[in-house]
Design an enzyme around this catalytic site. Structure first.
Site, mmCIF file in Angstrom:
data_model
loop_
_atom_site.group_PDB
_atom_site.id
_atom_site.type_symbol
_atom_site.label_atom_id
_atom_site.label_comp_id
_atom_site.label_asym_id
_atom_site.label_seq_id
_atom_site.Cartn_x
_atom_site.Cartn_y
_atom_site.Cartn_z
ATOM 1 N N ASP A 457 7.064 -45.233 -15.057
ATOM 2 C CA ASP A 457 6.457 -46.418 -15.666
ATOM 3 C C ASP A 457 7.305 -47.614 -15.246
ATOM 4 O O ASP A 457 8.467 -47.456 -14.852
ATOM 5 C CB ASP A 457 6.437 -46.269 -17.182
ATOM 6 C CG ASP A 457 5.948 -47.530 -17.866
ATOM 7 O OD1 ASP A 457 4.867 -48.013 -17.503
ATOM 8 O OD2 ASP A 457 6.671 -48.038 -18.745
ATOM 9 N N ASP A 664 4.345 -44.499 -23.516
ATOM 10 C CA ASP A 664 3.972 -43.576 -22.443
ATOM 11 C C ASP A 664 3.833 -42.137 -22.926
ATOM 12 O O ASP A 664 3.748 -41.230 -22.101
ATOM 13 C CB ASP A 664 5.026 -43.632 -21.328
ATOM 14 C CG ASP A 664 5.193 -45.034 -20.778
ATOM 15 O OD1 ASP A 664 4.171 -45.676 -20.495
ATOM 16 O OD2 ASP A 664 6.337 -45.483 -20.647
#
Length: 783
Positions: A457, A664
């Site tokens: 990410d 996430d």
């Protein structure tokens, strides 16, 4: 992630001494499914592990049991009721094992003391080595004539003395093997005790019979029976010592929390047991002491050594409003702490739980080992009997054939098989925790070893997750300081990330921020207000264009091309909107990001990035850290991140997803291995429960380090299993054909299990490249 320690979600409600796994809302205490650890003394080999598991599973209410030979513990899942402990204890004692539930009573705090379950006490250590010393004092005189003959000396110990010395070893020190063999026989099984008892008894009985039949001139083999028992005891003592070393990491964590806290009340300070401290209390922590709880500083400034939690070698500054966690070390100042979490609710407890869970887990290959160990001893017994029958039938002297059978029984070692996997897991997960890498279970290690792709990410992972004011492009008639002064005034009451970036920039330049009046925020667009009697607005580019302002296209285009976020400062004048400045913000890339990506590539990993940010920002970060822009995806919503991971997996890639464990979490769960970064200790508990591997500090060097220790641990498991199998495959035939005497067989058997643990202990020397070892105060250096 911003918040206090009490904002961290707590995932394990407690029921008495047990940790609840699941229960329906209307369930009573008797129907709760619980899990707990207990110590088990007396386990010697893989056969013992199987017996313990079978005994536990046969207890009413027990739903699952996993036994760890290396740690001498068992993790039990059961329906809790008042008689559960007694039933488990009775079942284990009937099998000759000594259970200990001391750990349960500490489960509320989830922190064991240094004398925790599975760790031999001082008296036990003396008992182990005392038996070895006593056995050696009896056995060495029996070996002297043989050693003397190598030097050409002829020494003969009278048969009577040989009998007395060997009988003391056989009857006193060998009694434990007879007892273990009898208990196994009652269940219709056989174990290592069976092999040792049968082998040494055969050698002792043969010697006694020869002495009785042939008199003092007979060639006797008392030294074989005595030395085999002595060597087996020596091997077990060395093995126990090595096992204690394998569990040093978890013991270090378990011993971090102090027993006494200094509670501050109306009558001053009072020392109280930590168990009596409650959330909301105020504690005094003196210089050099460990924090006993999670809390928030309310008075004093200090430096805190957090090496035990994050592996960070340098102390960090902490002041009023900052969070501290249990087990960390206070610096040189006395501080006051408001308690937020105690016992099982602390971050330290969550870390201990994760390490314990990993060390209690079983690798898939252990199921094969369990099946082999179930038939191993019976097969060895048949081979021993066959060796004697065939040898004697082919014309070998009776005593020679019998001694070969004894060597077969003694040389076989199921211990090495039983220790091969758990020893490596315990050491590997322990040394990983030392550097701030928490592994959920051995499956996570196995999966990480197989993965070939790492997906990062962006925000908060590759970047700092904190906006920074990169540049200000002002209209010709205005200077940066004035524009920043007005912008800071508008943002002075805001908690938005861009607002904090403006205020930080103003403070760094030591700009006085004037008061603001009539603030009006428009969600998603910006904020306006009066500063020094003039109306100003700071807002998005789209809002500025809506207001008809003339925005300098070159400045905006340059900022967007560099991946910056743009805000516009303007003044509402009677003649229209007057643009004053264009502010460009960026999220700084972590200093460790580019080296981590390079390290991953050198390990043969593909590196990709997926982010919800706009393409320019994603490409900017990719170029700075060394990721191919074609291996990035921008504008990704949470479901898009999941789809990206699943697409890679469908194309045959093993995927490690690296994120923050909060936003996430779905993508972490979709990957083969989810690797979450805990943003300081505030996010540690969240990340621990969101991932298979948790990184306890914001250092991306931990990503390749985690993959490296996973590879090394699984390699060590395979090496241990290979050695355990090859040892038995090679030595048993050697014993069958007479190339190993019973004494050499006993020494080889003792060496085999010790060598497996010694190989696992090599992992303690692991040093991940690019990472500084924790400071000297780390518990992994002091026990």
């Amino acid at each position: 992630m911003v918040g206090k320690v009490h904002d961290i979600p707590r995932s394990f409600p407690q029921i008495g001494p047990f940790m609840m796994l699941s229960a329906p809302p209307s369930a009573t205490a008797e129907t709760f499914a619980t899990t707990f650890d207990l110590g088990i003394q007396g386990m010697r080999c893989a056969s013992c592990v199987r017996r313990v598991e079978q005994s536990l599973l046969a207890v009413e209410g027990v739903q699952g049991a996993v036994v760890n030979l290396a740690a001498q513990t068992a993790r039990v899942t059961a329906l809790a009721d008042t008689g559960l402990q007694e039933r488990i204890a009775d079942a284990l004692r009937r099998e000759g094992f000594k259970p200990s539930f001391a750990l349960q009573n500490e489960r509320k705090a989830h922190i064991r003391g240094n004398d925790g379950v599975g760790i031999s006490s001082l008296s036990t250590i003396w008992a182990e080595w005392g038996q070895v010393a006593l056995a050696l004092s009896f056995a060495l005189p029996l070996m002297l004539p043989m050693w003397a003959s190598w030097l050409g000396w002829h020494l003969v110990l009278p048969a009577k003395w040989q009998f007395l010395l060997a009988t003391h070893v056989q009857g006193l020190l060998g009694a434990q093997f007879y007892l273990g063999a009898w208990r196994a026989l009652r269940r219709g099984t056989a174990n290592m005790d069976t092999l040792v008892a049968l082998g040494t008894t055969a050698a002792w009985a043969l010697s006694t019979w020869l002495w009785w039949a042939e008199g003092a001139s007979a060639h006797l083999y008392f030294e074989s029976s005595a030395m085999v028992i002595t060597l087996v005891l020596l091997g077990k003592a060395l093995e126990a010592r090595a096992r204690r070393q394998t569990t040093s990491a978890i013991r270090a964590l378990q011993g971090l929390r102090p027993d006494i806290a200094h509670r501050v009340g109306q009558d001053g300070e009072a020392d109280v047991p930590v168990e009596d401290v409650r959330p909301g209390d105020t504690l005094a922590v003196r210089p050099g002491e460990r924090f006993a709880v999670d809390g928030v500083l309310v008075e004093g400034h200090t430096q805190v050594d957090e090496a035990m939690l994050t592996g960070e070698p340098m102390p960090v500054d902490r002041g009023p409003g900052d969070a501290v966690v249990a087990g960390t070390v206070n610096g040189a100042a006395r501080v006051l702490v408001q308690v937020q979490a105690v016992g099982a609710d602390t971050v330290l407890a969550a870390v201990v739980r994760r390490v314990e869970d990993a060390q209690a887990s079983k690798a898939p290959v252990e199921q094969l080992v369990d099946r082999i160990s179930a038939v191993f001893v019976p097969i060895v017994l048949l081979l021993g009997i066959g060796t004697f029958v065939v040898g004697w039938g082919m014309g070998l002297p009776f005593d020679t054939a019998l001694l070969r059978a004894v060597a077969v029984l003694v040389v076989a070692c199921p211990c090495a098989l039983g220790l091969a996997t758990p020893a490596a897991i315990v050491v590997g997960t322990g040394v990983a925790a030392r550097y701030g890498i928490l592994v959920r279970d051995v499956q996570a290690l196995e999966q990480a070893r197989r993965c070939d792709t790492v997906v990062f990410d962006k925000t908060g992972t590759l970047t700092m997750g904190q906006a920074r004011l990169e540049r200000i492009d002002c209209a010709p008639e205005y200077d940066e300081s004035s524009c920043l002064r007005w912008a800071a005034a508008l943002q002075s009451g805001s908690e938005h990330p861009l607002a904090r970036a403006v205020l930080d920039a103003a403070r760094q330049r030591k700009i006085d921020i004037p008061p603001v009046h009539g603030l009006h925020a428009v969600p998603g667009k910006g904020i306006s207000g009066a500063v020094e009697e003039h109306p100003y607005t700071l807002g998005s580019l789209a809002w500025a264009q809506e207001q008809g302002g003339s925005v300098p296209a070159l400045a905006v285009e340059a900022a967007l091309q560099q991946g910056h976020t743009v805000s516009v400062l303007w003044r509402n004048a009677p003649q229209g909107t007057q643009t004053l400045a264009v502010l460009a913000f960026a999220d700084a890339v972590r200093p460790s990001a580019a080296p981590a990506v390079l390290a991953l590539r050198s390990m043969g990993m593909q590196v990709r990035m997926v982010s919800g940010d706009h393409p320019q920002a994603v490409h900017r970060v990719a170029s700075q850290v060394g990721i191919d822009p074609n291996a990035t995806q921008s504008g990704a919503l949470p479901q898009d991140k999941i789809a990206a991971v699943e697409t890679l997996r469908q194309h045959g890639h093993g995927v490690i997803m690296v994120g923050d464990g909060i936003n996430d979490a779905p993508a972490l769960a979709a990957a083969d291995v989810g690797m979450a970064i805990a943003h300081g200790h505030l996010g540690a508990d969240v990340a621990i429960h969101a991932s298979a591997i948790t990184l306890l500090r914001d250092d991306l060097a931990l990503v390749p380090a985690a993959i490296d220790i996973a590879r090394r641990t699984t390699t060590t498991i395979r090496q241990n299993l290979w050695w355990a199998f090859v040892y038995n495959v090679v030595t048993i035939p050697l014993a069958m054909f007479g190339y190993l005497s019973p004494v050499l067989a006993g020494g080889a058997m003792a060496l085999s299990s010790v060598s497996v643990i010694a190989n696992a202990l090599r992992l303690r020397r692991w040093r991940p490249p690019g990472l500084v070892p924790p400071a000297h105060s780390s518990p992994f250096h002091h026990r």
